[in-house]
Design a protein around this motif. Structure first.
Motif, PDB file in Angstrom:
ATOM      1  N   PRO A 293      -4.513   3.798   3.636  1.00  0.00           N
ATOM      2  CA  PRO A 293      -5.803   3.502   3.024  1.00  0.00           C
ATOM      3  C   PRO A 293      -6.073   2.007   3.106  1.00  0.00           C
ATOM      4  O   PRO A 293      -5.190   1.216   3.450  1.00  0.00           O
ATOM      5  CB  PRO A 293      -5.635   3.972   1.577  1.00  0.00           C
ATOM      6  CG  PRO A 293      -4.164   3.917   1.330  1.00  0.00           C
ATOM      7  CD  PRO A 293      -3.527   4.255   2.648  1.00  0.00           C
TER       8      PRO A 293
ATOM      9  N   SER B  92       2.626   1.835  -3.270  1.00  0.00           N
ATOM     10  CA  SER B  92       1.729   2.305  -4.337  1.00  0.00           C
ATOM     11  C   SER B  92       1.513   3.811  -4.244  1.00  0.00           C
ATOM     12  O   SER B  92       1.401   4.498  -5.265  1.00  0.00           O
ATOM     13  CB  SER B  92       0.397   1.556  -4.281  1.00  0.00           C
ATOM     14  OG  SER B  92      -0.429   1.986  -3.215  1.00  0.00           O
ATOM     15  N   ILE B  93       1.454   4.322  -3.020  1.00  0.00           N
ATOM     16  CA  ILE B  93       1.297   5.770  -2.845  1.00  0.00           C
ATOM     17  C   ILE B  93       2.559   6.499  -3.300  1.00  0.00           C
ATOM     18  O   ILE B  93       2.496   7.514  -4.004  1.00  0.00           O
ATOM     19  CB  ILE B  93       0.979   6.109  -1.372  1.00  0.00           C
ATOM     20  CG1 ILE B  93      -0.340   5.453  -0.956  1.00  0.00           C
ATOM     21  CG2 ILE B  93       0.905   7.619  -1.170  1.00  0.00           C
ATOM     22  CD1 ILE B  93      -0.652   5.583   0.529  1.00  0.00           C
TER      23      ILE B  93
ATOM     24  N   TYR C  53      -7.978   8.188  -6.131  1.00  0.00           N
ATOM     25  CA  TYR C  53      -8.364   6.782  -6.284  1.00  0.00           C
ATOM     26  C   TYR C  53      -9.715   6.517  -5.626  1.00  0.00           C
ATOM     27  O   TYR C  53     -10.496   5.684  -6.109  1.00  0.00           O
ATOM     28  CB  TYR C  53      -7.305   5.862  -5.678  1.00  0.00           C
ATOM     29  CG  TYR C  53      -7.508   4.404  -6.007  1.00  0.00           C
ATOM     30  CD1 TYR C  53      -6.952   3.851  -7.153  1.00  0.00           C
ATOM     31  CD2 TYR C  53      -8.273   3.578  -5.182  1.00  0.00           C
ATOM     32  CE1 TYR C  53      -7.145   2.515  -7.474  1.00  0.00           C
ATOM     33  CE2 TYR C  53      -8.467   2.239  -5.488  1.00  0.00           C
ATOM     34  CZ  TYR C  53      -7.909   1.721  -6.638  1.00  0.00           C
ATOM     35  OH  TYR C  53      -8.106   0.398  -6.952  1.00  0.00           O
ATOM     36  N   ALA C  54      -9.997   7.218  -4.553  1.00  0.00           N
ATOM     37  CA  ALA C  54     -11.294   7.066  -3.888  1.00  0.00           C
ATOM     38  C   ALA C  54     -12.438   7.424  -4.837  1.00  0.00           C
ATOM     39  O   ALA C  54     -13.551   6.903  -4.703  1.00  0.00           O
ATOM     40  CB  ALA C  54     -11.344   7.947  -2.638  1.00  0.00           C
TER      41      ALA C  54
ATOM     42  N   THR D 214      -4.410   9.168  -3.215  1.00  0.00           N
ATOM     43  CA  THR D 214      -5.399   8.298  -2.569  1.00  0.00           C
ATOM     44  C   THR D 214      -6.792   8.890  -2.685  1.00  0.00           C
ATOM     45  O   THR D 214      -7.779   8.156  -2.823  1.00  0.00           O
ATOM     46  CB  THR D 214      -5.066   8.071  -1.077  1.00  0.00           C
ATOM     47  OG1 THR D 214      -5.243   9.292  -0.337  1.00  0.00           O
ATOM     48  CG2 THR D 214      -3.657   7.551  -0.895  1.00  0.00           C
ATOM     49  N   THR D 215      -6.874  10.200  -2.630  1.00  0.00           N
ATOM     50  CA  THR D 215      -8.166  10.866  -2.763  1.00  0.00           C
ATOM     51  C   THR D 215      -8.703  10.701  -4.177  1.00  0.00           C
ATOM     52  O   THR D 215      -9.901  10.481  -4.377  1.00  0.00           O
ATOM     53  CB  THR D 215      -8.034  12.361  -2.413  1.00  0.00           C
ATOM     54  OG1 THR D 215      -7.419  12.492  -1.120  1.00  0.00           O
ATOM     55  CG2 THR D 215      -9.392  13.043  -2.390  1.00  0.00           C
TER      56      THR D 215
ATOM     57  N   ILE E 165      -3.292   1.623  -4.289  1.00  0.00           N
ATOM     58  CA  ILE E 165      -3.968   2.480  -5.269  1.00  0.00           C
ATOM     59  C   ILE E 165      -3.361   2.328  -6.660  1.00  0.00           C
ATOM     60  O   ILE E 165      -3.775   3.007  -7.595  1.00  0.00           O
ATOM     61  CB  ILE E 165      -3.946   3.953  -4.834  1.00  0.00           C
ATOM     62  CG1 ILE E 165      -2.502   4.466  -4.707  1.00  0.00           C
ATOM     63  CG2 ILE E 165      -4.696   4.149  -3.525  1.00  0.00           C
ATOM     64  CD1 ILE E 165      -2.393   5.971  -4.529  1.00  0.00           C
TER      65      ILE E 165
ATOM     66  N   TYR F 104     -10.249   4.827   1.196  1.00  0.00           N
ATOM     67  CA  TYR F 104      -9.038   5.085   0.411  1.00  0.00           C
ATOM     68  C   TYR F 104      -8.520   6.506   0.602  1.00  0.00           C
ATOM     69  O   TYR F 104      -7.362   6.795   0.294  1.00  0.00           O
ATOM     70  CB  TYR F 104      -9.300   4.849  -1.085  1.00  0.00           C
ATOM     71  CG  TYR F 104      -9.304   3.406  -1.481  1.00  0.00           C
ATOM     72  CD1 TYR F 104      -8.120   2.704  -1.684  1.00  0.00           C
ATOM     73  CD2 TYR F 104     -10.498   2.717  -1.645  1.00  0.00           C
ATOM     74  CE1 TYR F 104      -8.120   1.364  -2.038  1.00  0.00           C
ATOM     75  CE2 TYR F 104     -10.518   1.376  -1.995  1.00  0.00           C
ATOM     76  CZ  TYR F 104      -9.320   0.708  -2.192  1.00  0.00           C
ATOM     77  OH  TYR F 104      -9.327  -0.616  -2.535  1.00  0.00           O
ATOM     78  N   ASN F 105      -9.362   7.402   1.068  1.00  0.00           N
ATOM     79  CA  ASN F 105      -9.024   8.824   1.132  1.00  0.00           C
ATOM     80  C   ASN F 105      -8.241   9.132   2.402  1.00  0.00           C
ATOM     81  O   ASN F 105      -8.808   9.188   3.499  1.00  0.00           O
ATOM     82  CB  ASN F 105     -10.306   9.651   1.073  1.00  0.00           C
ATOM     83  CG  ASN F 105     -10.044  11.139   1.198  1.00  0.00           C
ATOM     84  OD1 ASN F 105      -8.910  11.600   1.008  1.00  0.00           O
ATOM     85  ND2 ASN F 105     -11.082  11.896   1.514  1.00  0.00           N
ATOM     86  N   THR F 106      -6.945   9.372   2.272  1.00  0.00           N
ATOM     87  CA  THR F 106      -6.108   9.603   3.450  1.00  0.00           C
ATOM     88  C   THR F 106      -6.200  11.030   3.984  1.00  0.00           C
ATOM     89  O   THR F 106      -5.515  11.366   4.943  1.00  0.00           O
ATOM     90  CB  THR F 106      -4.631   9.252   3.154  1.00  0.00           C
ATOM     91  OG1 THR F 106      -4.167  10.021   2.040  1.00  0.00           O
ATOM     92  CG2 THR F 106      -4.480   7.776   2.856  1.00  0.00           C
TER      93      THR F 106
ATOM     94  N   ILE G  63       0.841  -1.203   0.000  1.00  0.00           N
ATOM     95  CA  ILE G  63       0.000   0.000   0.000  1.00  0.00           C
ATOM     96  C   ILE G  63       0.873   1.250   0.000  1.00  0.00           C
ATOM     97  O   ILE G  63       0.669   2.171  -0.801  1.00  0.00           O
ATOM     98  CB  ILE G  63      -0.949   0.001   1.210  1.00  0.00           C
ATOM     99  CG1 ILE G  63      -2.008  -1.097   1.068  1.00  0.00           C
ATOM    100  CG2 ILE G  63      -1.629   1.355   1.367  1.00  0.00           C
ATOM    101  CD1 ILE G  63      -2.819  -1.343   2.328  1.00  0.00           C
TER     102      ILE G  63
END
Length: 215
Positions: A160, A90-91, A127-128, A124-125, A164, A151-153, A87
């Motif tokens: 998340p 991926s970020i 991706y959400a 992440t936002t 993502i 998913y939104n950090t 995770i």
């Protein structure tokens, strides 16, 4: 012999689209593939090879790379599992503007986790909203940052709920060997990279500089 290039940072959806578009491959890909678990790389195949064969190879390669990465995870890392590492990688993959920034970005996010701060990672936002099915072509809004997605950090504390994107080896290695840094913030500098800072005051100065450059 033919080759198939899968760039780092592609989502599973994007990777499967690319594989399915290869006319020299045959067959269909069955089952659901969790986000993040396909290894970006260049894959070689022969005419008539099965698409499922390529996907299985990518899965195995990611699993092997994760095993190698986990063997280097420091005992004091706030990350504990393969999933945690994947995770975070991926970020980093989606945030890094340059290869030499991966370890710096990893340090920022790990420092924030240790302090109990939200990661507040824009990708992440995004991706959400998209779930990796398409590119978000607009800027994030205040409402997006308040989206109660796991998913939104900007909304959740910690990591998340899942990856993502599919990170490459460099981002995975950055997670287990981050830069030695006390930085807690970074912002794009308008030149393809980022400015890093330890304090919110310094960070806000860089934000204003970026806004001025955009104007």
């Amino acid at each position: 012999m033919h080759h198939l290039l899968i760039p780092e940072g592609y989502t599973v959806h994007e990777i499967l689209e690319r594989i399915n578009s290869e006319d020299r491959l045959v067959g269909t890909i069955s089952g659901e593939i969790p986000e993040g678990y396909l290894m970006p790389s260049t894959y070689f195949y022969s005419y008539g090879d099965k698409r499922e064969k390529i996907v299985d190879l990518m899965r195995r390669q990611m699993s092997r790379t994760l095993d190698e990465t986990m063997s280097k995870l420091p005992a004091n890392s706030p990350l504990k599992t393969r999933s945690d590492v994947l995770i975070m990688a991926s970020i980093i993959e989606k945030e890094a503007g340059h290869d030499d920034e991966r370890k710096k970005i990893a340090a920022v996010f790990l420092n924030r986790l240790k302090k109990g701060m939200k990661l507040q990672a824009d990708p992440t936002t995004a991706y959400a909203i998209t779930k990796g099915k398409y590119k978000l072509t607009r800027a994030l809004t205040y409402a997006d940052l308040k989206n109660p997605s796991p998913y939104n950090t900007y909304y959740v504390h910690g990591l998340p709920v899942g990856p993502i994107a599919c990170p490459g080896r460099a981002s995975l290695e950055a997670v287990v060997a981050p830069a030695i840094s006390n930085d807690l913030y970074f912002v794009v500098n308008g030149l393809g990279g980022h400015n890093f800072s330890q304090s919110l005051k310094e960070h806000n100065i860089y934000v204003q500089k970026f806004k001025a450059r955009r104007r």
